[in-house]
Design a protein around this motif. Structure first.
Motif, PDB file in Angstrom:
ATOM      1  N   LEU A   1      -8.382  12.017  13.599  1.00  0.00           N
ATOM      2  CA  LEU A   1      -7.203  12.281  12.780  1.00  0.00           C
ATOM      3  C   LEU A   1      -7.643  12.669  11.372  1.00  0.00           C
ATOM      4  O   LEU A   1      -8.646  12.184  10.866  1.00  0.00           O
ATOM      5  CB  LEU A   1      -6.307  11.041  12.725  1.00  0.00           C
ATOM      6  N   PRO A   2      -6.879  13.526  10.704  1.00  0.00           N
ATOM      7  CA  PRO A   2      -7.262  13.987   9.371  1.00  0.00           C
ATOM      8  C   PRO A   2      -7.169  12.890   8.307  1.00  0.00           C
ATOM      9  O   PRO A   2      -7.678  13.041   7.218  1.00  0.00           O
ATOM     10  CB  PRO A   2      -6.280  15.109   9.076  1.00  0.00           C
ATOM     11  N   GLY A   3      -6.533  11.800   8.617  1.00  0.00           N
ATOM     12  CA  GLY A   3      -6.389  10.707   7.655  1.00  0.00           C
ATOM     13  C   GLY A   3      -5.438   9.665   8.206  1.00  0.00           C
ATOM     14  O   GLY A   3      -5.105   9.659   9.394  1.00  0.00           O
ATOM     15  N   ARG A   4      -5.010   8.753   7.342  1.00  0.00           N
ATOM     16  CA  ARG A   4      -4.057   7.736   7.767  1.00  0.00           C
ATOM     17  C   ARG A   4      -2.723   8.384   8.124  1.00  0.00           C
ATOM     18  O   ARG A   4      -2.325   9.372   7.518  1.00  0.00           O
ATOM     19  CB  ARG A   4      -3.817   6.746   6.626  1.00  0.00           C
ATOM     20  N   MET A   5      -2.071   7.823   9.132  1.00  0.00           N
ATOM     21  CA  MET A   5      -0.751   8.316   9.529  1.00  0.00           C
ATOM     22  C   MET A   5       0.163   7.127   9.739  1.00  0.00           C
ATOM     23  O   MET A   5      -0.287   6.035  10.084  1.00  0.00           O
ATOM     24  CB  MET A   5      -0.831   9.117  10.838  1.00  0.00           C
TER      25      MET A   5
ATOM     26  N   PRO B   1       0.827  -1.204   0.000  1.00  0.00           N
ATOM     27  CA  PRO B   1       0.000   0.000   0.000  1.00  0.00           C
ATOM     28  C   PRO B   1       0.864   1.258   0.000  1.00  0.00           C
ATOM     29  O   PRO B   1       1.962   1.285   0.560  1.00  0.00           O
ATOM     30  CB  PRO B   1      -0.812  -0.108   1.297  1.00  0.00           C
ATOM     31  N   ALA B   2       0.356   2.269  -0.639  1.00  0.00           N
ATOM     32  CA  ALA B   2       1.086   3.534  -0.719  1.00  0.00           C
ATOM     33  C   ALA B   2       1.192   4.164   0.664  1.00  0.00           C
ATOM     34  O   ALA B   2       0.320   3.969   1.524  1.00  0.00           O
ATOM     35  CB  ALA B   2       0.364   4.481  -1.671  1.00  0.00           C
ATOM     36  N   ALA B   3       2.262   4.901   0.868  1.00  0.00           N
ATOM     37  CA  ALA B   3       2.459   5.584   2.152  1.00  0.00           C
ATOM     38  C   ALA B   3       1.369   6.634   2.319  1.00  0.00           C
ATOM     39  O   ALA B   3       0.948   7.259   1.347  1.00  0.00           O
ATOM     40  CB  ALA B   3       3.827   6.236   2.187  1.00  0.00           C
ATOM     41  N   PRO B   4       0.893   6.830   3.546  1.00  0.00           N
ATOM     42  CA  PRO B   4      -0.149   7.841   3.751  1.00  0.00           C
ATOM     43  C   PRO B   4       0.410   9.238   3.484  1.00  0.00           C
ATOM     44  O   PRO B   4       1.595   9.496   3.679  1.00  0.00           O
ATOM     45  CB  PRO B   4      -0.534   7.663   5.220  1.00  0.00           C
ATOM     46  N   PRO B   5      -0.441  10.134   3.044  1.00  0.00           N
ATOM     47  CA  PRO B   5       0.032  11.494   2.787  1.00  0.00           C
ATOM     48  C   PRO B   5       0.405  12.180   4.100  1.00  0.00           C
ATOM     49  O   PRO B   5      -0.135  11.842   5.160  1.00  0.00           O
ATOM     50  CB  PRO B   5      -1.172  12.169   2.127  1.00  0.00           C
ATOM     51  N   PRO B   6       1.315  13.112   4.049  1.00  0.00           N
ATOM     52  CA  PRO B   6       1.707  13.795   5.288  1.00  0.00           C
ATOM     53  C   PRO B   6       0.543  14.622   5.842  1.00  0.00           C
ATOM     54  O   PRO B   6      -0.269  15.156   5.100  1.00  0.00           O
ATOM     55  CB  PRO B   6       2.866  14.696   4.859  1.00  0.00           C
ATOM     56  N   VAL B   7       0.481  14.699   7.163  1.00  0.00           N
ATOM     57  CA  VAL B   7      -0.543  15.507   7.828  1.00  0.00           C
ATOM     58  C   VAL B   7       0.155  16.596   8.626  1.00  0.00           C
ATOM     59  O   VAL B   7       1.332  16.486   8.968  1.00  0.00           O
ATOM     60  CB  VAL B   7      -1.430  14.645   8.765  1.00  0.00           C
ATOM     61  N   SER B   8      -0.583  17.624   8.937  1.00  0.00           N
ATOM     62  CA  SER B   8      -0.022  18.747   9.677  1.00  0.00           C
ATOM     63  C   SER B   8       0.244  18.330  11.126  1.00  0.00           C
ATOM     64  O   SER B   8      -0.684  17.983  11.868  1.00  0.00           O
ATOM     65  CB  SER B   8      -0.989  19.927   9.639  1.00  0.00           C
ATOM     66  N   TYR B   9       1.508  18.356  11.512  1.00  0.00           N
ATOM     67  CA  TYR B   9       1.915  17.951  12.860  1.00  0.00           C
ATOM     68  C   TYR B   9       1.236  18.830  13.909  1.00  0.00           C
ATOM     69  O   TYR B   9       0.687  18.330  14.890  1.00  0.00           O
ATOM     70  CB  TYR B   9       3.438  18.035  12.977  1.00  0.00           C
ATOM     71  N   ASP B  10       1.262  20.139  13.694  1.00  0.00           N
ATOM     72  CA  ASP B  10       0.687  21.063  14.679  1.00  0.00           C
ATOM     73  C   ASP B  10      -0.816  20.853  14.837  1.00  0.00           C
ATOM     74  O   ASP B  10      -1.351  20.909  15.950  1.00  0.00           O
ATOM     75  CB  ASP B  10       0.963  22.515  14.270  1.00  0.00           C
TER      76      ASP B  10
END
Length: 105
Positions: free
Chosen positions: A82-86, A58-67
C-alpha cells in the motif's frame, strides 16, 4: 534447630521481597481488627490506573489513489505494498470491490 522453631531473622529478611508489608502492619498485635493491606494496595493501584490520560488523536491518513490501490491489489502476484496508511473503511471498500469483480456481480 527443630522444625517447630522460628526461622532466623536474617533468613526472613532475605526471603521477603522489599515493599511487602510486615505482619505487624496487616494484623497489629492486640488490635483485634484486620487491616487489609492487599486491598489498600489494589485500590490505590486501581485509582492510579483509572486516571484519565489525554493523548492526542492521530491525524487521519492522507488520501490514496483508489484506482492505484485496486490495480495493485488485484494483481496475480501479491507483492504490492500500500502507498501509505489507509482508513479501515477505505481498505474494506477496495477489497469488497475487488471481490465483486472476481465474482462477476
Amino acid at each position: 534447630m527443630s522444625a517447630s522453631s522460628a526461622m532466623p531473622d536474617w533468613r526472613v529478611e532475605k526471603i521477603r521481597p522489599q515493599g511487602v508489608p510486615q505482619p505487624e502492619e496487616w494484623h497489629p498485635a492486640g488490635s483485634g481488627s484486620f487491616n487489609n493491606v492487599g486491598h489498600q494496595t489494589w485500590s490505590s493501584s486501581r485509582v492510579a490506573w483509572c486516571k484519565a490520560t489525554i493523548s492526542p488523536k492521530p491525524a487521519a491518513p492522507p488520501p490514496v489513489s483508489y484506482d492505484e490501490v485496486v490495480q495493485g491489489l488485484s494483481q496475480v502476484v501479491r507483492t504490492y505494498e500500500l502507498p501509505g496508511r489507509m482508513r479501515l473503511e477505505d481498505v474494506v471498500e477496495v477489497f469488497n470491490d475487488i471481490w465483486e469483480c472476481e465474482q462477476g456481480f
